[in-house]
Design an enzyme around this catalytic site. Structure first.
Site, PDB file in Angstrom:
ATOM      1  CG  HIS A   1      58.544  63.121  44.532  1.00  0.00           C
ATOM      2  ND1 HIS A   1      57.382  62.605  44.033  1.00  0.00           N
ATOM      3  CD2 HIS A   1      59.376  62.067  44.719  1.00  0.00           C
ATOM      4  CE1 HIS A   1      57.499  61.295  43.918  1.00  0.00           C
ATOM      5  NE2 HIS A   1      58.702  60.944  44.319  1.00  0.00           N
TER       6      HIS A   1
ATOM      7  CE1 TYR B   1      59.558  52.386  49.016  1.00  0.00           C
ATOM      8  CE2 TYR B   1      58.711  52.819  46.832  1.00  0.00           C
ATOM      9  CZ  TYR B   1      59.383  53.235  47.958  1.00  0.00           C
ATOM     10  OH  TYR B   1      59.873  54.506  48.018  1.00  0.00           O
TER      11      TYR B   1
ATOM     12  CB  VAL C   1      63.453  63.223  46.889  1.00  0.00           C
ATOM     13  CG1 VAL C   1      64.504  63.375  45.808  1.00  0.00           C
ATOM     14  CG2 VAL C   1      62.311  64.202  46.693  1.00  0.00           C
ATOM     15  CG  HIS C   2      63.544  57.213  45.460  1.00  0.00           C
ATOM     16  ND1 HIS C   2      62.879  56.433  44.549  1.00  0.00           N
ATOM     17  CD2 HIS C   2      62.696  57.352  46.510  1.00  0.00           C
ATOM     18  CE1 HIS C   2      61.688  56.121  45.019  1.00  0.00           C
ATOM     19  NE2 HIS C   2      61.541  56.677  46.207  1.00  0.00           N
TER      20      HIS C   2
ATOM     21  CG  ASN D   1      54.152  58.165  48.028  1.00  0.00           C
ATOM     22  OD1 ASN D   1      55.146  58.292  48.755  1.00  0.00           O
ATOM     23  ND2 ASN D   1      54.243  57.815  46.765  1.00  0.00           N
TER      24      ASN D   1
ATOM     25  CG  ASP E   1      57.230  55.788  50.386  1.00  0.00           C
ATOM     26  OD1 ASP E   1      56.032  55.816  50.778  1.00  0.00           O
ATOM     27  OD2 ASP E   1      57.616  56.352  49.353  1.00  0.00           O
TER      28      ASP E   1
ATOM     29  CG  HIS F   1      56.942  60.186  52.511  1.00  0.00           C
ATOM     30  ND1 HIS F   1      58.030  59.345  52.654  1.00  0.00           N
ATOM     31  CD2 HIS F   1      56.499  60.012  51.240  1.00  0.00           C
ATOM     32  CE1 HIS F   1      58.223  58.697  51.518  1.00  0.00           C
ATOM     33  NE2 HIS F   1      57.323  59.082  50.648  1.00  0.00           N
TER      34      HIS F   1
ATOM     35  CG  ASP G   1      61.440  56.942  50.225  1.00  0.00           C
ATOM     36  OD1 ASP G   1      61.652  57.697  51.204  1.00  0.00           O
ATOM     37  OD2 ASP G   1      60.590  57.173  49.373  1.00  0.00           O
TER      38      ASP G   1
HETATM   39 FE   FE2 Z   1      57.307  58.374  48.604  1.00  0.00          FE
END
Ligand code: FE2
Ligand code: NAG
Ligand code: NAG
Length: 435
Positions: A299, A176, A327-328, A206, A173, A289, A146
């Site tokens: 999520h 972005y 998940v960030h 995603n 990810d 992911h 991410d």
């Molecule tokens: Fe994602």
């Protein structure tokens, strides 16, 4: 000598103590970086990145503005002296009003292990330098998902650059870009200093999908730009593949490709796992992911279907470590299988904290599930140093005020060393032979 009021001294000492133990204040999300347009010749190679291809080979990927530059890479072990050359292929794509540059993919090799090579792309332009991975332990992976392209991404990349790593693993990810194709180009420029020097092995998230129903299939840009060794590993999709490095078998799965037991991905995974010789390959690592073990509110449950379909295979094969993003925040599990602590299960690690523009996922579920060993919402990156057949050192470094601060560290012992494999292999064969 200056005499100080003892009360003042006490007050100062208290102040120092309080500020040293003050709660860590979560930094805010940062905006996307600005990328001023550079003027350069149309054949100038940019967005250079490398990835492992078949055994002892490396794929070099770059973009040129023109279509006439050759997909050739010259390389050698001394600067400016190119003793070998390889010819590759090129592709391009258009997306609504956007037309990509020419994307070149050229496989070079055979290369020596653990060796520095100098190379140039397209028969001219600047010289780049890469190091091939070692053929035996120790090997160090930098790991983080991410990423995006914000101020926090820049500090994550800076910290990864300061860690002496052999390869970077990215569980989805990347840019972005989210349909703005120009952002794939700026992302390619941002990561070039690191990604042209060490292999970057990625799988899709995603944000790579970018499909438009009835009009655009998904992953067009991702597949064109981030071609991974799927053909080399017997897969028919760039969305899942595997490779072997220094006694570690790494499997990149696709959270956004079909994974049920009738799917191509499932059959490929079974075949790939059955080919791994665990007498030779002591460590088995899987990345994808959307996490299967996630106690963050963000999520929640999104990985459950894939987990239900594929966890029995991974368990039977004896997967040591599973890494996810999405998940960030950061989370590490104890060894677990089917939600239950199990010394022969996998350690699950979520590192969706590379620094993207969406910010952190700060809310965790309570009470803490039994399997969750450590969790913290901060940007950062992980480092996995595999020392030998039995021991690996995992650490996670958060971006605290732009400095890397080691927040979590743990020794992970391999399933091989804990005697889980013999019985597992037997069980795995049974699953493989079942119709
Ligand atoms: Fe994602
Ligand atoms: C692995 O090693 C064991 C004992 O050392 C041996 O019995 C087994 O056949 C080996 N398996 C393979 C696939 O080579
Ligand atoms: C493997 O590495 C660990 C950690 O450095 C060390 O304690 C252990 O002795 C090593 N094992 C072997 C067989 O060298």
């Amino acid at each position: 000598m200056v005499r100080m009021d003892p009360k003042l001294v006490v007050a100062i000492l208290l102040l120092i103590a309080v500020s040293a133990t003050a709660d860590y204040v979560r930094p805010k999300a940062r905006k996307n970086l600005d990328f001023p347009r550079k003027s350069r010749g149309s054949s100038h190679p940019h967005q250079v990145h490398i990835s492992v291809a078949k055994d002892k080979h490396m794929r070099i990927t770059w973009v040129t503005d023109d279509a006439s530059s050759p997909s050739v890479v010259d390389y050698g072990i001394s600067p400016g002296k190119y003793t070998a050359s390889a010819q590759g292929e090129s592709t391009s794509y258009s997306y609504l009003f956007y037309s990509s540059g020419t994307i070149h993919h050229t496989v070079i090799g055979p290369l020596e292990d653990d060796m520095v090579y100098f190379y140039r792309c397209g028969g001219g332009g600047p010289e780049f330098k890469l190091k091939t991975p070692p053929s035996k332990f120790p090997i160090t992976f930098a790991i983080g998902g991410d990423l995006g392209q914000t101020g926090w991404t820049a500090s994550t990349l800076d910290h990864i650059g300061r860690c002496d790593h052999d390869m970077y693993l990215l569980p989805g990810d990347l840019s972005y870009a989210d349909y703005q194709q120009r952002l794939w180009d700026t992302f390619g420029e941002l990561v070039q200093p690191l990604a042209s020097a060490r292999p970057w092995m990625v799988t899709e998230g995603n944000h790579e999908k970018e499909n438009i129903p009835l009009f655009k299939a998904g992953f067009q840009s991702y597949n064109a730009r981030w071609k991974m060794p799927f053909e080399e590993s017997g897969s028919n999709s760039n969305l899942y593949y595997s490779f072997e490095v220094a006694g570690v078998h790494v499997i990149m799965l696709g959270s956004y490709a079909d994974y049920d037991e009738y799917s191509d991905q499932y059959s490929w995974l079974k075949a790939d796992l059955s080919k791994v010789d665990r007498n030779k390959t002591r460590w088995l690592i899987v990345l994808f992911h959307a996490p299967w073990y996630n106690s963050n509110k963000a999520h929640q449950g999104e990985g459950d279907d894939m987990k239900a379909a594929m966890e029995p295979l991974l368990y039977a094969a004896g997967v040591d470590i599973v890494v996810a993003g999405h998940v960030h925040a950061y989370e590490r599990s104890k060894r677990v299988n089917n939600g239950i602590l199990d010394p022969c299960g996998s350690v699950h690690i979520t590192v969706g904290d590379g620094g993207n523009r969406e910010g952190l996922a700060e809310k965790f579920l309570n009470p803490v599930p039994e399997w969750s060993a450590f969790r913290e919402a901060s940007f950062g990156h992980g480092e996995l140093k595999i020392m030998n057949a039995t021991h690996a050192l995992w650490s996670w470094h958060r971006n605290d005020d732009d400095e890397p601060v080691r927040s979590d560290q743990v020794w992970i012992t391999s399933l091989f060393s804990s005697g889980c494999l013999t019985e597992k292999r037997h069980e795995f064969r049974k699953i493989l032979m079942s119709p």
